[in-house]
Scaffold this active site. Structure first.
Site, PDB file in Angstrom:
ATOM      1  N   HIS A 109      -8.395  -3.682  -1.523  1.00 39.59           N
ATOM      2  CA  HIS A 109      -7.209  -3.041  -1.184  1.00 39.59           C
ATOM      3  C   HIS A 109      -6.500  -3.934   0.131  1.00 39.59           C
ATOM      4  O   HIS A 109      -5.287  -4.115   0.053  1.00 39.59           O
ATOM      5  CB  HIS A 109      -7.318  -1.631  -1.086  1.00 39.59           C
ATOM      6  CG  HIS A 109      -5.634  -0.941  -0.666  1.00 39.59           C
ATOM      7  ND1 HIS A 109      -4.906  -0.925  -1.525  1.00 39.59           N
ATOM      8  CD2 HIS A 109      -5.350  -0.450   0.369  1.00 39.59           C
ATOM      9  CE1 HIS A 109      -3.849  -0.504  -1.241  1.00 39.59           C
ATOM     10  NE2 HIS A 109      -3.887  -0.135   0.147  1.00 39.59           N
ATOM     11  N   ASP A 113      -9.201  -4.304  -5.907  1.00 41.90           N
ATOM     12  CA  ASP A 113      -8.698  -3.133  -5.360  1.00 41.90           C
ATOM     13  C   ASP A 113      -9.117  -1.706  -5.866  1.00 41.90           C
ATOM     14  O   ASP A 113      -8.734  -1.718  -7.293  1.00 41.90           O
ATOM     15  CB  ASP A 113      -7.401  -3.008  -5.491  1.00 41.90           C
ATOM     16  CG  ASP A 113      -6.483  -1.765  -4.350  1.00 41.90           C
ATOM     17  OD1 ASP A 113      -7.266  -0.949  -3.944  1.00 41.90           O
ATOM     18  OD2 ASP A 113      -5.377  -2.110  -3.978  1.00 41.90           O
ATOM     19  N   SER A 117       0.976  -1.033  -0.120  1.00 36.15           N
ATOM     20  CA  SER A 117       0.130   0.014   0.016  1.00 36.15           C
ATOM     21  C   SER A 117       0.904   1.291  -0.060  1.00 36.15           C
ATOM     22  O   SER A 117       1.783   1.383  -0.737  1.00 36.15           O
ATOM     23  CB  SER A 117      -0.834  -0.041   1.268  1.00 36.15           C
ATOM     24  OG  SER A 117      -1.954   0.984   1.136  1.00 36.15           O
TER      25      SER A 117
END
Lengths: 370, 370
Positions: A349, A316, A149
């Protein structure tokens, strides 16, 4: 703020002063980190993990802290990141409130919390701090730098600013530049905090705390961290039992609302609002294109690394897989043996935090071949 | 609240009392509507349009109001919904603040605004009110009922509760039941309004108005109404000129943030916050499965209509095209000649408001064949 910091955290003192990319500097700053496994004689088995916005350095149980960490399913003896083989360093991001120096730390020059006097934080500053931790361990070349991330951005900055620092790279649900949908989401999260009267220009206290703003920011985060597909299967239209439901006519009614509320409650008082603002904004600013006349692919291609893996979840919406595809393509253009894998995880995500069945083998296969 | 209502709006008095699905009733209530074209002798050329959450009844220019409407590109002489052939009625949703009776209307029993004393509003109540408008025009059978977004839910309720009311149906970016991702988004929008201290339990005034909450709600709406893909092309990482940018270190910096701010400013004072809460919640509640022992496909199949078209944008994250596919499949299972078209519009949920190039021909082809 010490309640934010897991036991067993270790600290590395940064060079003082430590200058920031956009100006300003810190004196007497430090970075929190943890390690797993044993560094071998030639220091060739070291991995660095850089994290998303909110995690601390306690990625998994270790001697200093036997409690499960946020990546427990991925990191440990015999796991995908096998600590029988690798010496792993995980660094808490500079600017965080989980042990590293950040807006919630006391400024030694004033004896007061930095708050909004903390210098403008860039992803690149966190990258330089992380590399400083690594070098202090006696490591001159990492076997791999792994970023998730926001950490996927940090890892790219590590590689760009420190050529030769790593033989390989795993980028998980990361991106080479922030794009407008994610900027819009993060901007709105920051606005929710800043609009809360109790934020008070950053001068909140434990008693007068921007509870509502943080709750909104976290709920919006959780919504964008997961996926509609997962929630259809997980919550559907199931309603709360009448004893869980709110009496308020506009209160909680569906399970999905209660799930968001639970996530918000576990976050609001466990992450510092000003730190959140600084880290969130640093992601919006991140753009490898800055280093290559506005061409993000050229920015990626300027990174020199032998092997790379960029992976993400097809569901995501915050860091869509096209961005991981771009990372693989760009690093390949720079000469890396780079692979992209889009995984069919339903969890969006956040899949890398929970879908070890899919993410584990991809990471293990890559590391085993190093 | 009269500033919300476009000139030339017409009003239809609902039966008094007008009872609501979940209990409660209105006395002396009315619904705002507009019309285009001429009803033919046997009243066989009538179309009904039911709208999304925020639009008024002014879908396009007409004799009463020459200003462009919110669906100007779609509705008019020679357009996809050709008013040379069709007599079109567009109804402002019951519970809205754009002319129909809603929480921002004076309750004749008290002389005060209804506010939270307005009965709990369901999509089905809006559907019954819309049908009452239609019947008052001397129409017993519509050629088509057309619903967009929330109106797609309303249209399905019209068909379910009034068998035989329409020969055909066009469902645009609608759904047969609310699913958890959209519930989560709407719940968060409502929470933003309710958490604003100036909402004050619904007792706000023009001076003490929940400006921040409405701004947050609208921005979150706009984010989910469009698509990441569109914004990548439209805004990229373009920054505001220095004279547009905010001095605030956490203020507006990117064009996408300014775009959201502009949308919010144009909405915050032009839609009543309590009306917003009621209409938003009515969508969460909507579920055709309620009418068929929890089976949404059976609920759809119980609707009798000759022909149907369900269309949407492949980039829609709020009412994803799987939901329009489901509508077509369910209506077909009920005997309709039903077609689904997923359009490659980049504009997400709002595509039907802007992408006339794709939505226009689909709607025109369907209506021409009636």
């Amino acid at each position: 703020m010490t309640e934010f910091i897991p036991p067993g955290t270790r600290y590395h003192a940064l060079p003082s002063p430590f200058a920031f990319k956009r100006g300003g500097q810190l004196h007497g700053a430090h970075v929190a980190y943890e390690t797993w496994g044993t560094l071998n004689a030639d220091a060739s088995n070291a991995l660095l993990i850089v994290t998303g916005l909110s995690p601390d350095a306690h990625a998994a149980a270790n001697d200093g802290n036997p409690a499960a960490g946020w990546w427990e399913g991925m990191l440990g003896p015999g796991k995908a990141i096998d600590t029988n083989r690798w010496f792993v360093v995980c660094v808490n991001s500079l600017g965080s409130c989980k042990g590293s120096t950040g807006p919630a730390t006391i400024n030694p020059a004033t004896g007061e919390l930095y708050r909004l006097n903390f210098p403008e934080l860039s992803i690149e500053d966190g990258a330089r701090a992380a590399v400083d931790v690594v070098k202090a361990q006696g490591i001159t070349r990492l076997a791999c730098v792994i970023g998730n991330s926001m950490g996927g951005m940090t890892a790219l900055a590590v590689l760009l600013l420190h050529p030769g620092i790593a033989r390989s790279h795993i980028n998980i649900s990361g991106s080479a530049q922030a794009l407008p949908f994610s900027i819009a989401i993060r901007s709105l999260q920051r606005e929710a905090i800043r609009l809360d009267p109790q934020w008070n220009g950053g001068q909140y206290t434990d008693q007068q705390y921007p509870e509502s703003g943080m709750r909104m920011a976290r709920k919006l985060g959780v919504i964008t961290y997961r996926s509609a597909l997962e929630w259809d299967g997980r919550f559907g239209r199931v309603r709360l039992d009448s004893d869980q439901a709110d009496d308020d006519p506009f209160g909680l009614e569906f399970q999905v609302e209660s799930y968001l509320e639970g996530h918000a409650r576990r976050f609001v008082r466990f992450f510092d609002p000003n730190c959140y603002l600084y880290l969130s904004r640093s992601m919006d600013w991140f753009d490898l294109a800055e280093y290559a006349d506005g061409d993000v692919m050229a920015g990626l291609a300027s990174i020199k690394v032998d092997k790379a893996l960029a992976i993400g979840a097809n569901t995501d919406i915050l860091f869509p897989v096209q961005q991981q595809q771009q990372i693989a393509d760009g690093l390949r253009a720079g000469g890396a043996d780079a692979q992209f894998i889009g995984l069919d995880s339903p969890q969006g995500h956040d899949a890398f935090l929970v879908d070890f069945e899919r993410f584990g083998p991809a990471v293990r296969t890559f590391l085993d071949a190093l």
